[in-house]
Scaffold this active site. Structure first.
Site, mmCIF file in Angstrom:
data_model
loop_
_atom_site.group_PDB
_atom_site.id
_atom_site.type_symbol
_atom_site.label_atom_id
_atom_site.label_comp_id
_atom_site.label_asym_id
_atom_site.label_seq_id
_atom_site.Cartn_x
_atom_site.Cartn_y
_atom_site.Cartn_z
ATOM 1 N N HIS A 171 0.752 -1.142 -0.133
ATOM 2 C CA HIS A 171 0.055 -0.022 -0.082
ATOM 3 C C HIS A 171 0.990 1.376 0.131
ATOM 4 O O HIS A 171 1.993 1.450 0.851
ATOM 5 C CB HIS A 171 -0.718 -0.146 1.342
ATOM 6 C CG HIS A 171 -2.264 -0.743 1.186
ATOM 7 N ND1 HIS A 171 -2.316 -2.271 1.413
ATOM 8 C CD2 HIS A 171 -3.435 -0.327 0.954
ATOM 9 C CE1 HIS A 171 -3.456 -2.432 1.255
ATOM 10 N NE2 HIS A 171 -3.958 -1.544 1.081
ATOM 11 N N GLU A 184 -1.166 6.634 -1.259
ATOM 12 C CA GLU A 184 -2.751 6.659 -0.751
ATOM 13 C C GLU A 184 -2.640 7.874 0.215
ATOM 14 O O GLU A 184 -3.287 8.814 -0.128
ATOM 15 C CB GLU A 184 -3.319 5.332 -0.692
ATOM 16 C CG GLU A 184 -4.920 5.828 -0.232
ATOM 17 C CD GLU A 184 -5.585 4.584 0.349
ATOM 18 O OE1 GLU A 184 -6.928 4.253 0.687
ATOM 19 O OE2 GLU A 184 -4.892 3.595 1.254
#
Length: 354
Positions: A205, A208
């Site tokens: 991840h 973001e």
């Protein structure tokens, strides 16, 4: 003449999903029934329609922190083996019904150990649920698991060990999830070195909730094969000028696991109108289209396809490219990826584009 981009046609199109969280995709009725069975307190309602709306409204706050609050309820009801098997099986069945032919579903085993399950028991229960879901879907879908370490916690190495140990049981890779800002991959670079030495795949991840520096660490320090979301990599693009990191990601064909609806809900982008997916697609990035959290965001792959068509003007050719991109980036063998593209994806889209 091409098949019209109707909801029915979009639902029937084959889809490859790389970014879907198990604990973010429960059926509202399942949350209610498991909460009652296991004494989980605090659900805002026991009406399934109203509960689904509550999760979506909570996600629409524009804050990642608020977005994540709903997981207290989903994870709260996923604390024994039977619950994990049920949730995993239903997730696979729901995706198969939505036209998904290959999915990588991610989850953090440590989130399911509050009532005494071991990490191993959690993994084995979820994998059993996936097997049951595939069988119940008449083998129309194939599923791989991504095991997440929570980036704010220690113990990334324990999860990486599980990825290697359960590789032959359907675990295809590793991820770090949770709060991005303040918990970079450099906290435990030894984990990623361990995974590389054991020929294990991993995505991270990145870009973001944090900016370009997050993507840089994920790619250049940790060696991520894909970026979860990666939407703020667009900050390294100015018109037709592609900055050095963005160019590196594009040219190395590092896939971006984009989730447009979720990206707006968490505040990663201000609105769909400002989402960079079209520009990055036009510039040649390996863009893929994903759900992130189907319950929280109130989405499916079909609805994300519809959003892509309505808001970005994409057609069958674009949806085909996103699907092929995802298949190419899947944590499968070369032969499996080639078969998925040549035998499943390409013939179906060729028929839709006639």
């Amino acid at each position: 003449m091409p098949t019209p981009l109707s909801p029915e046609a979009l639902r029937g199109a084959p889809k490859v999903l790389l970014h879907d969280h198990l604990d973010g995709g429960l059926r509202p009725q399942t949350v209610i029934e498991l909460a009652e069975a296991h004494g989980h307190q605090g659900l805002p309602t026991t009406d399934p329609v109203a509960l689904g709306a509550w999760f979506r409204d909570n996600a629409d706050s524009g804050s990642l922190v608020r977005y994540l609050e709903g997981f207290a309820h989903t994870c709260g009801v996923m604390q024994d083996e039977a619950a994990l098997v049920r949730v995993a099986s239903e997730a696979v069945q729901d995706l198969a019904a939505d036209g998904v032919v290959y999915a990588e579903i991610r989850y953090a085993p440590e989130l399911f150990t509050e009532r005494g399950l071991s990490l191993e028991q959690a993994v084995e229960a979820v994998q059993e649920g996936f097997r049951q879901g595939v069988a119940a879907s008449d083998d129309r879908i194939r599923v791989g698991a991504l095991l997440c370490a929570m980036r704010q916690n220690d113990g990334w190495q324990r999860v990486a060990d599980l990825v290697v140990r359960y590789r032959d049981a359907g675990v295809v890779g590793f991820d770090i999830a949770g709060p991005e800002a303040g918990f970079p991959p450099s906290r435990e670079l030894s984990t990623f070195e361990y995974l590389r030495q054991r020929n294990a795949h991993f995505t991270i991840h990145a870009a973001e909730a944090a900016g370009v520096e997050s993507a840089w660490e994920a790619v250049q320090l940790a060696g991520a094969e894909r970026l979860g979301h990666g939407v703020r990599l667009a900050e390294d693009i100015d018109g037709d000028r592609v900055g050095p990191l963005a160019a590196y990601v594009r040219d190395r064909r590092i896939a971006l696991e984009m989730c447009p609806t979720s990206n707006v809900q968490t505040g990663a982008v201000a609105s769909l109108a400002e989402h960079p997916i079209r520009r990055m697609h036009e510039l040649g990035f390996r863009v893929t289209l994903n759900t992130d959290n189907r319950l929280m965001s109130g989405v499916s792959m079909t609805s994300e396809f519809a959003t892509a068509v309505e808001h970005f003007g994409f057609g069958w050719g674009d949806l085909r490219t996103f699907t092929v991109n995802a298949a190419k980036a899947a944590f499968l063998t070369h032969d499996e990826r080639r078969a998925l593209i040549q035998d499943v994806v390409e013939p179906a889209y060729a028929a839709l584009e006639k």
